[in-house]
Design an enzyme around this catalytic site. Structure first.
Site, PDB file in Angstrom:
ATOM      1  N   GLY A  49      33.802  50.022  30.489  1.00 42.29           N
ATOM      2  CA  GLY A  49      33.882  48.609  30.832  1.00 42.29           C
ATOM      3  C   GLY A  49      34.056  48.433  32.324  1.00 42.29           C
ATOM      4  O   GLY A  49      34.536  49.342  33.011  1.00 42.29           O
ATOM      5  N   GLN A  54      35.976  44.591  40.284  1.00 40.32           N
ATOM      6  CA  GLN A  54      35.925  46.029  40.547  1.00 40.32           C
ATOM      7  C   GLN A  54      34.704  46.444  41.361  1.00 40.32           C
ATOM      8  O   GLN A  54      34.614  47.592  41.790  1.00 40.32           O
ATOM      9  CB  GLN A  54      35.931  46.813  39.228  1.00 40.32           C
ATOM     10  N   CYS A  95      41.089  53.504  34.039  1.00 39.60           N
ATOM     11  CA  CYS A  95      40.454  52.390  34.727  1.00 39.60           C
ATOM     12  C   CYS A  95      39.649  52.958  35.887  1.00 39.60           C
ATOM     13  O   CYS A  95      40.146  53.820  36.614  1.00 39.60           O
ATOM     14  CB  CYS A  95      41.527  51.432  35.257  1.00 39.60           C
ATOM     15  N   LEU A  96      38.416  52.483  36.050  1.00 36.91           N
ATOM     16  CA  LEU A  96      37.566  53.027  37.119  1.00 36.91           C
ATOM     17  C   LEU A  96      38.157  52.759  38.505  1.00 36.91           C
ATOM     18  O   LEU A  96      37.821  53.457  39.454  1.00 36.91           O
ATOM     19  CB  LEU A  96      36.146  52.458  37.026  1.00 36.91           C
ATOM     20  N   HIS A 137      41.475  44.766  28.394  1.00 39.49           N
ATOM     21  CA  HIS A 137      41.684  45.441  29.690  1.00 39.49           C
ATOM     22  C   HIS A 137      40.832  44.784  30.780  1.00 39.49           C
ATOM     23  O   HIS A 137      41.327  44.458  31.858  1.00 39.49           O
ATOM     24  CB  HIS A 137      41.330  46.929  29.555  1.00 39.49           C
ATOM     25  N   GLU A 138      39.550  44.564  30.468  1.00 39.91           N
ATOM     26  CA  GLU A 138      38.649  43.990  31.482  1.00 39.91           C
ATOM     27  C   GLU A 138      39.022  42.546  31.785  1.00 39.91           C
ATOM     28  O   GLU A 138      38.924  42.099  32.927  1.00 39.91           O
ATOM     29  CB  GLU A 138      37.187  44.076  31.025  1.00 39.91           C
ATOM     30  N   HIS A 141      41.461  42.111  34.471  1.00 39.75           N
ATOM     31  CA  HIS A 141      40.921  42.202  35.834  1.00 39.75           C
ATOM     32  C   HIS A 141      40.551  40.823  36.386  1.00 39.75           C
ATOM     33  O   HIS A 141      40.676  40.581  37.584  1.00 39.75           O
ATOM     34  CB  HIS A 141      39.664  43.082  35.866  1.00 39.75           C
TER      35      HIS A 141
HETATM   36 CO    CO Z   1      40.113  48.568  34.723  1.00 34.03          CO
END
Ligand code: CO
Length: 176
Positions: A49, A54, A95-96, A137-138, A141
């Site tokens: 995701g 991000q 998380c990226l 989670h996304e 953000h």
């Molecule tokens: Co993340």
């Protein structure tokens, strides 16, 4: 099909990750290029995701794919989490924007989402399990909420050095 934009990942603690993202206003070619670019970045980074902040964009755009199969790509524009329910489950998340950092995060099992697709058509769906986890989670953000905010004190301690390394790397890059 419009050409995908090229994106780099915004890593913690880049300030854009803390901004509340604003709604997408135009469902145009530019949006399609952004979404294609986000999907490409997610795949190349082996993520499940990705949220627009991000990749440095303060817009309410999420892409996700729980399986890695192209037909399972999900794009949510201007999503609203209308409901979160079910038992609260603890599961390890990455998380990226936090490479090599993992933490057990507790979230409700299910969620209901209303959003728009890339053409601007309203969509809604109920999700559970892994997909619901990714969406929650996304969605965080878009509100400027990050993995580090939801970590237990124990996980924060476990990841202390890695978090400090990210902050140092950010400062070094900024100072150049
Ligand atoms: Co993340």
């Amino acid at each position: 099909m419009p050409e995908a934009l090229q994106f780099d990942l915004a890593l913690y603690p880049q300030p854009v990750l803390r901004k509340v993202a604003g709604p997408v206003e135009a469902f145009d070619d530019e949006l399609a290029r952004i979404v294609e670019g986000m999907l490409a970045r997610m795949r190349e980074s082996n993520g499940v995701g990705l949220a627009a902040p991000q990749v440095g964009l303060k817009q309410r755009i999420l892409v996700l794919n729980p399986t890695g199969e192209p037909e399972d790509d999900i794009t949510l524009i201007n999503p609203t989490l209308v409901e979160k329910n079910g038992p609260r489950v603890k599961l390890e998340e990455g998380c990226l924007s936090f490479p090599e950092i993992y933490a057990e995060i507790e979230r409700p099992e299910r969620c209901k989402v209303e959003a728009f697709d890339i053409q601007g058509n309203p969509i809604s769906g109920g999700y559970e399990g892994f997909v619901s986890r990714i969406i929650q989670h996304e969605y965080d953000h878009l509100e400027g909420v990050l993995l580090v905010d939801r970590m237990s004190p124990a996980d924060k301690l476990k990841n202390k050095l890695a978090l400090e390394d990210l902050i140092e790397a950010y400062k070094a890059a900024k100072g150049r």
